[in-house]
Structure formats: C-alpha cells, structure tokens
Design a protein around this motif. Structure first.
Motif, PDB file in Angstrom:
ATOM      1  N   TYR A  45     -69.017  62.149   6.399  1.00  0.00           N
ATOM      2  CA  TYR A  45     -67.681  61.804   5.910  1.00  0.00           C
ATOM      3  C   TYR A  45     -66.685  62.944   6.058  1.00  0.00           C
ATOM      4  CZ  TYR A  45     -68.789  57.231   3.925  1.00  0.00           C
ATOM      5  OH  TYR A  45     -69.123  55.918   3.781  1.00  0.00           O
TER       6      TYR A  45
ATOM      7  N   SER B  68     -63.684  59.017   7.713  1.00  0.00           N
ATOM      8  CA  SER B  68     -63.576  57.585   7.445  1.00  0.00           C
ATOM      9  C   SER B  68     -63.378  57.364   5.948  1.00  0.00           C
ATOM     10  CB  SER B  68     -64.843  56.856   7.906  1.00  0.00           C
ATOM     11  OG  SER B  68     -64.845  55.505   7.499  1.00  0.00           O
TER      12      SER B  68
ATOM     13  N   PHE C   8     -64.551  54.443   4.791  1.00  0.00           N
ATOM     14  CA  PHE C   8     -65.524  53.367   4.621  1.00  0.00           C
ATOM     15  C   PHE C   8     -66.322  53.584   3.329  1.00  0.00           C
ATOM     16  CE2 PHE C   8     -69.723  51.466   5.345  1.00  0.00           C
ATOM     17  CZ  PHE C   8     -69.368  50.186   5.751  1.00  0.00           C
ATOM     18  N   ASP C   9     -66.178  52.656   2.358  1.00  0.00           N
ATOM     19  CA  ASP C   9     -66.880  52.699   1.067  1.00  0.00           C
ATOM     20  C   ASP C   9     -66.515  53.900   0.201  1.00  0.00           C
ATOM     21  OD1 ASP C   9     -68.146  50.298   1.239  1.00  0.00           O
ATOM     22  OD2 ASP C   9     -70.090  51.093   1.843  1.00  0.00           O
ATOM     23  N   VAL C  10     -65.400  54.597   0.504  1.00  0.00           N
ATOM     24  CA  VAL C  10     -64.984  55.738  -0.320  1.00  0.00           C
ATOM     25  C   VAL C  10     -64.229  55.226  -1.540  1.00  0.00           C
ATOM     26  CG1 VAL C  10     -63.553  57.812  -0.420  1.00  0.00           C
ATOM     27  CG2 VAL C  10     -64.890  57.308   1.627  1.00  0.00           C
ATOM     28  N   VAL C  11     -64.721  55.574  -2.739  1.00  0.00           N
ATOM     29  CA  VAL C  11     -64.084  55.158  -3.995  1.00  0.00           C
ATOM     30  C   VAL C  11     -63.060  56.182  -4.448  1.00  0.00           C
ATOM     31  CG1 VAL C  11     -64.495  54.649  -6.433  1.00  0.00           C
ATOM     32  CG2 VAL C  11     -66.107  53.832  -4.693  1.00  0.00           C
TER      33      VAL C  11
ATOM     34  N   SER D 213     -59.236  55.355  -4.758  1.00  0.00           N
ATOM     35  CA  SER D 213     -58.955  54.364  -3.699  1.00  0.00           C
ATOM     36  C   SER D 213     -57.978  54.926  -2.665  1.00  0.00           C
ATOM     37  CB  SER D 213     -58.379  53.078  -4.315  1.00  0.00           C
ATOM     38  OG  SER D 213     -59.286  52.519  -5.237  1.00  0.00           O
TER      39      SER D 213
ATOM     40  N   LEU E 267     -68.886  57.519  -3.232  1.00  0.00           N
ATOM     41  CA  LEU E 267     -69.021  56.295  -2.456  1.00  0.00           C
ATOM     42  C   LEU E 267     -69.305  55.094  -3.353  1.00  0.00           C
ATOM     43  CD1 LEU E 267     -71.170  57.609   0.541  1.00  0.00           C
ATOM     44  CD2 LEU E 267     -68.683  57.544   0.305  1.00  0.00           C
ATOM     45  N   ALA E 268     -69.073  53.916  -2.802  1.00  0.00           N
ATOM     46  CA  ALA E 268     -69.214  52.686  -3.582  1.00  0.00           C
ATOM     47  C   ALA E 268     -70.653  52.436  -4.012  1.00  0.00           C
ATOM     48  CB  ALA E 268     -68.692  51.502  -2.776  1.00  0.00           C
ATOM     49  N   ASN E 269     -71.619  52.926  -3.261  1.00  0.00           N
ATOM     50  CA  ASN E 269     -73.030  52.711  -3.615  1.00  0.00           C
ATOM     51  C   ASN E 269     -73.556  53.735  -4.618  1.00  0.00           C
ATOM     52  OD1 ASN E 269     -73.228  55.005  -2.081  1.00  0.00           O
ATOM     53  ND2 ASN E 269     -74.551  54.121  -0.498  1.00  0.00           N
TER      54      ASN E 269
ATOM     55  N   SER F  28     -73.495  57.026  -4.234  1.00  0.00           N
ATOM     56  CA  SER F  28     -73.793  58.310  -3.604  1.00  0.00           C
ATOM     57  C   SER F  28     -72.603  59.261  -3.728  1.00  0.00           C
ATOM     58  CB  SER F  28     -74.146  58.117  -2.127  1.00  0.00           C
ATOM     59  OG  SER F  28     -75.273  57.288  -1.980  1.00  0.00           O
TER      60      SER F  28
END
Length: 387
Positions: free
Chosen positions: A216, A238, A240-243, A263, A289-291, A293
């Motif tokens: 990332y 990216s 991608f899935d970054v909170v 966001s 990340l959204a998961n 991590s």
C-alpha cells in the motif's frame, strides 16, 4: 550480380506456360527458388489495419491496400456500421496508402473503398481506443493489486507472461485486478480494453515488483520543518479497502494517534504537527484496512533544538557505547569541543548537519564539558555525562 529477378505478365492468355532459368556464369549446378503469385483483375483488399491491428485513438496511421486497378476512388469510414463519413477522395488507387489521424474515441471502426464500376469493398472491423497505463496499487506478501485508467468500457482483458509469451487469463469489469501470488507466479502483466467483443490496444507490460510500491505505501517522509512545526508527506499506491490513514507520534507510552483521515479519496496525504518537542520526535504512518489489517510505515524523525537553543545533546546522561545525538539549529554554523575533567581535549568536530551522531565508545565514563563555538567566535558550554 542481381540474384533476384521479377517478371510480370499483364492479362495473360489461357494456356500452359513454361519458365526456363539459365545462369550464364554458373560453375556446375546452382540451386534456385521460384515463387509465383496470381492476381485477378479488379482485385482490391485492405491490408492494414485488420481485425488484429487495434489502434491508438488520435494517432496518425497509414491505411494500406492492394489494388490491381487504377483510377479515382472514395475512401470512407464508419463507427456504427450505418453512418459513413468521407475520409479522402483519391485520384488514383495505385498509390496504395493514405495517412489518417484517427478519431479520439473508443469505438469499433470499419473502412470502405468506393470504386466506380467495381462496387464497394469493406475492411475488417478494428478497434480504436486511448492508451492504457497499468500501475501497481500495492505489493503485499500474498497478493498484489494492478490498476489502470478507466476507458468507459464494460470489460478489460488481462495478460500474464508464460513461457516467453503474454497469454490472456481473465476478463474483469473494473479497471483494477486483485491477484494472488500463489495463483499468478509471473511478475509481468498487461491489460487491454474489450470493445464490442474485440480486444483493443494493449498496455505496456509491467514488472510489478520493480514498480517500487510496497504493501500500500509508496512513500512517507518529512517534507518541511520550520521551528516547532513539521510537515510530513505520504503517498499510497491504492485506496482499495483503505478505511483510514493516521499519522502517529511516539510519546512516553508508545505511538499515539495525532491526525487521522477517514475514508480518504486521494492517494496523496499531508500531515502537519505544530507542536514538535525539543529533541527527537518520531512519527509513523498507520493504514487501517477494511478487513482489520493494519499496515505501518517505517519511522521518520523530526529534530528540534527548542526556542533560543543553539545546540542540544541527548540523551544526556548517555550510556557508554550508545549513540549521542547532537542537534544544531543551523547546519555548518557551529563546532564542538569535548573536554574532560582534567582539561584535555577529547573530541572536536564541525557540525555540518542539523543532526550529528557521536559514538560514545570513544570516550571513557565520566563528566565532560562540551564547548560550542559559532562561526562568529561566540562560545557557550554544556555538561555531558557518560555512564
């Protein structure tokens, strides 16, 4: 002297033809090859571009054809198969080519040659699209993300290098692809848009590990410092899935959140700490990340001597063999001299950087006097304890 000979027969009569080949200066037997070709009268076909020749939108290209007839003709093109646009009025078909600046669009095009007395001839359909630039979003331990500019199509074709050839392996509907390393051991990838069922102009091939993108994080560094204010810059590969993205600062109990961006919508970040403390201040970037991590950057430092302070030493007292950091508020302005309790000069150095490291293993345990002198000859002193 001439090893190639060409003979043409226009409008040959029906019958049997015999070709005799004789070498006037040949010693013994000499091998030779014979090639032949027949063209019918009123023959015409487009040789470029074909269905296998996707084009770059807005570029200049030569349309090429082969024709046995001469004379005037009209060259047209269509983007929808119904409405035709005049491209060129040709004075003689035998010229065999026409230079064309293609429309700046995404479409499937087709050419038409209108020849008086011979009817219309159509080219293969071929695609026109802007160039695709493929980039690396992140390169993590088990996966990597590739992304490219959106072209307004519903499908993209992915390629990877296998056995020295780029081979297609998937279609995706978005301008990005999350790939897992176990399934895709290759490091070379490319992509192309799919336009009305035909493959468009393919991107350049990328070697994703050499793109310089980590998991990332592309970069995180101290951009500017003025007194007690320090500004850090960060760039992600990216979102991608970054909170969230957070600048953390080290305090007594560990790293603590200082500034958080939730966001995020941009890959570039700027964080400013307006309360830099005297001495060394350590910072890091935290990517959530959204998961669940979390990804951390390496630690970056901002050094500050404090208001009115010229040079500071820390840590002080310092353990022998541990590095002693010497901070100055202006590089190249000061020099230091370290003197022991007996008045002997033990160490001397110009401070040509705002941060200087001293190996205390060179000095015995004890109390020292540190004399700081600026280039105008002004002196001040500090005590240093090595234990």
């Amino acid at each position: 002297l001439n090893t190639v000979e060409q003979i043409t027969l226009d409008n040959p009569e029906a019958g049997t033809y015999t070709f005799s080949v004789r070498g006037s200066h040949v010693s013994g037997m000499q091998n030779f090859a014979f090639a032949w070709q027949l063209d019918t009268v009123h023959h015409f076909h487009f040789s470029y571009p074909t269905v296998s020749d996707p084009q770059i939108a807005g570029s200049s290209r030569y349309i090429r054809w082969e024709a046995t007839d001469k004379g005037p003709a009209q060259l047209d093109y269509t983007m929808d198969g119904v409405n035709w646009n005049a491209l060129a009025s040709l004075s003689d078909l035998s010229m065999g080519y026409w230079k064309w600046t293609l429309p700046d669009t995404i479409a499937t095009l087709r050419l038409r040659m209108r020849m008086p007395g011979s009817g219309d001839v159509f080219s293969d359909p071929f695609t026109v699209s802007p160039e695709v630039t493929i980039q690396v979003g992140f390169n993590c331990v088990d996966s990597f993300l590739l992304y490219w500019n959106r072209l307004g199509v519903n499908s993209y074709r992915l390629y990877e290098l296998k056995d020295n050839y780029l081979e297609p392996f998937a279609f995706v509907s978005k301008p990005e692809a999350l790939l897992y390393k176990k399934q895709h051991p290759s490091v070379y990838f490319a992509t192309a848009p799919v336009i009305n069922g035909l493959t468009g102009y393919r991107s350049a091939t990328i070697n994703y590990p050499e793109a310089g993108v980590g998991c990332y994080l592309k970069s995180f560094f101290l951009q500017d410092q003025s007194g007690s204010s320090a500004t850090f810059k960060a760039e992600l590969g990216s979102l991608f899935d970054v909170v969230s993205v957070t600048l953390e600062k080290f305090r007594d109990t560990g790293f603590q959140s200082l500034i958080t961006r939730v966001s995020p919508t941009s890959l570039d970040f700027s964080f400013t700490d307006v309360a830099v403390s005297q001495g060394e201040n350590r910072y890091r970037l935290k990517i959530q990340l959204a998961n669940g991590s979390v990804i951390y950057s390496t630690t970056e430092s901002a050094f500050y001597t404090g208001t009115g302070q010229r040079v500071i030493l820390y840590p002080n007292p310092v353990r022998q063999s541990a590095p002693l950091k010497i901070l100055s508020n202006q590089s190249g302005r000061y020099s230091i001299s370290i003197i022991d309790r007996n008045g002997r000069l033990c160490y001397q150095q110009e401070l040509n950087s705002t941060v200087t490291f001293l190996n205390t293993a060179l000095l015995p345990v004890g109390l020292y006097l540190v004399r700081v002198e600026d280039r105008e000859g002004k002196l001040f002193t500090e005590k240093l304890i090595i234990y």
